[in-house]
Design an enzyme around this catalytic site. Structure first.
Site, PDB file in Angstrom:
ATOM      1  NE  ARG A  29     -28.876  13.433 -11.076  1.00 39.48           N
ATOM      2  CZ  ARG A  29     -28.984  13.354 -12.784  1.00 39.48           C
ATOM      3  NH1 ARG A  29     -29.629  12.588 -13.077  1.00 39.48           N
ATOM      4  NH2 ARG A  29     -27.801  13.744 -13.098  1.00 39.48           N
ATOM      5  N   GLY A  30     -30.590  17.244 -12.430  1.00 31.40           N
ATOM      6  CA  GLY A  30     -29.909  17.744 -12.947  1.00 31.40           C
ATOM      7  C   GLY A  30     -30.600  18.906 -13.769  1.00 31.40           C
TER       8      GLY A  30
ATOM      9  CD  GLN B 267     -24.818  11.921  -8.668  1.00 29.36           C
ATOM     10  OE1 GLN B 267     -23.654  11.331  -8.515  1.00 29.36           O
ATOM     11  NE2 GLN B 267     -25.328  13.197  -8.282  1.00 29.36           N
TER      12      GLN B 267
ATOM     13  CG  ASP C 285     -25.799  21.495 -12.806  1.00 31.23           C
ATOM     14  OD1 ASP C 285     -26.348  21.139 -12.663  1.00 31.23           O
ATOM     15  OD2 ASP C 285     -24.714  20.892 -12.837  1.00 31.23           O
TER      16      ASP C 285
ATOM     17  CG  ASN D 210     -20.774  19.231 -14.618  1.00 31.57           C
ATOM     18  OD1 ASN D 210     -22.766  18.572 -14.762  1.00 31.57           O
ATOM     19  ND2 ASN D 210     -20.700  17.762 -15.051  1.00 31.57           N
ATOM     20  CE  LYS D 211     -23.544  16.121  -9.034  1.00 33.51           C
ATOM     21  NZ  LYS D 211     -24.227  16.644  -8.358  1.00 33.51           N
TER      22      LYS D 211
END
Length: 337
Positions: free
Chosen positions: A44-45, A187, A228, A238-239
């Protein structure tokens, strides 16, 4: 630290769903397995997803090099990988780059492998460059807040937001890093704290809902997060939880930065409303490590990302330097368009 390895025509991924307690490297020889690994967040990422997809296209080429209709088979593999996760633009950037390459060279396995390796190496180099650029923004004795994981585990190595932190720490500037745990998959707790502890960078883990209290007490000097996908105007995904931090930082007068490689900038979309936001299963919210934490049957809402408006962003840190408002102009200039 690394999360992706390519050896003997085989892809190896560090299973990030089992960190920090178990370090398990999984072996992949089928691009379909890699698509599943992306979907289930073994890898992930945004940059790491793109790199894994590039190597997966090499696996697809290995499978189909001796079969008829190579272009159709490769297009099918690309479609399977593209469907794995919708938000991180690096996935589609890497797939397009690999497609353009195999359309040019054909089923030349050594050259396709070389191109995937180049994507991997270039990402590490970009991270190191943005780390140095971002470190210039960090004051001595800085107390830095970060969210989710944008480190070596989320990239080819070194990291974007954590790359900035690593570079600043190497310059003796970092007093403390505060890492949000980052619900629902933790995370920040499982991965960011893991990276920083291993690198002996001072870190304090906090729950997501503690960030505002820290800011109010004057204990945060800047916020730096990953990205992202960034739209042409500087809005970025982003998250989930990033937008809340940006609002809090604005209220408290704290600089708010995102660090991203230029491959994460999607100039085909004008603003953040056009960014597709992945919706994930409710079981991530109703339980933790397989243990139920909510009543059976409760409804959930679980977007993996949120979109932060560019008005809340102090600057974007890229391998080409620090980009400031107005972002339409600075992003366009940086991309050379």
């Amino acid at each position: 630290m690394e999360a992706i390895r390519w050896k003997d025509s085989t892809l190896y991924l560090l299973d990030q769903t089992r960190l920090p307690t178990i370090e398990d490297w999984l072996r992949y020889t089928d691009y379909r397995q890699v698509a599943k690994a992306i979907q289930t967040m073994v890898v992930r990422g945004a940059p790491a997803i793109g790199i894994a997809a590039a190597y997966a296209m090499v696996l697809a080429a290995q499978e189909n090099v001796c079969k008829g209709n190579f272009p159709a088979a490769m297009s099918q593999a690309k479609a399977v990988l593209a469907a794995s996760r919708p938000t991180a633009v690096n996935l589609f950037w890497a797939l397009d780059r690999m497609e353009n390459f195999w359309l040019s060279v054909g089923p030349d396995l050594p050259r396709l492998e070389e191109e995937a390796r180049a994507i991997h190496l270039e990402d590490i180099q970009m991270n190191q460059a943005m780390g140095l650029a971002g470190a210039e923004l960090v004051p001595h004795g800085a107390r830095i807040l970060t969210h989710c994981n944008a480190g070596a585990l989320a990239t080819g190595g070194y990291g974007t937001a954590l790359g900035v932190i690593r570079a600043a720490h190497a310059q003796g500037k970092v007093s403390m890093v505060y890492a949000d745990e980052t619900r629902p998959l933790l995370q920040g707790a499982r991965l960011t704290a893991y990276e920083l502890v291993r690198d002996q960078i001072p870190v304090t883990l906090i729950c997501d809902n503690m960030a505002g209290c820290l800011m109010a007490q004057g204990k945060i000097d800047l916020v730096v997060v990953g990205c992202d996908r960034m739209a042409a105007n500087g809005d970025f995904a982003n998250k989930i939880g990033t937008y809340s931090l940006a609002v809090l930082a604005k209220h408290h007068g704290i600089p708010f930065y995102t660090a991203l490689p230029s491959s994460t900038i999607d100039r085909s979309i004008p603003n953040g409303s056009c960014i597709p936001v992945e919706q994930r299963g409710g079981e991530e919210v109703t339980g933790l490590a397989g243990v139920p934490t909510a009543p059976l049957g409760v409804e959930t809402w679980n977007p993996a990302f949120d979109v932060t408006p560019h008005q809340l962003l102090t600057a974007a840190i890229t391998e080409r330097g620090v980009l400031r408002p107005p972002f339409v102009e600075s992003l366009s200039y940086s991309s050379g368009r």
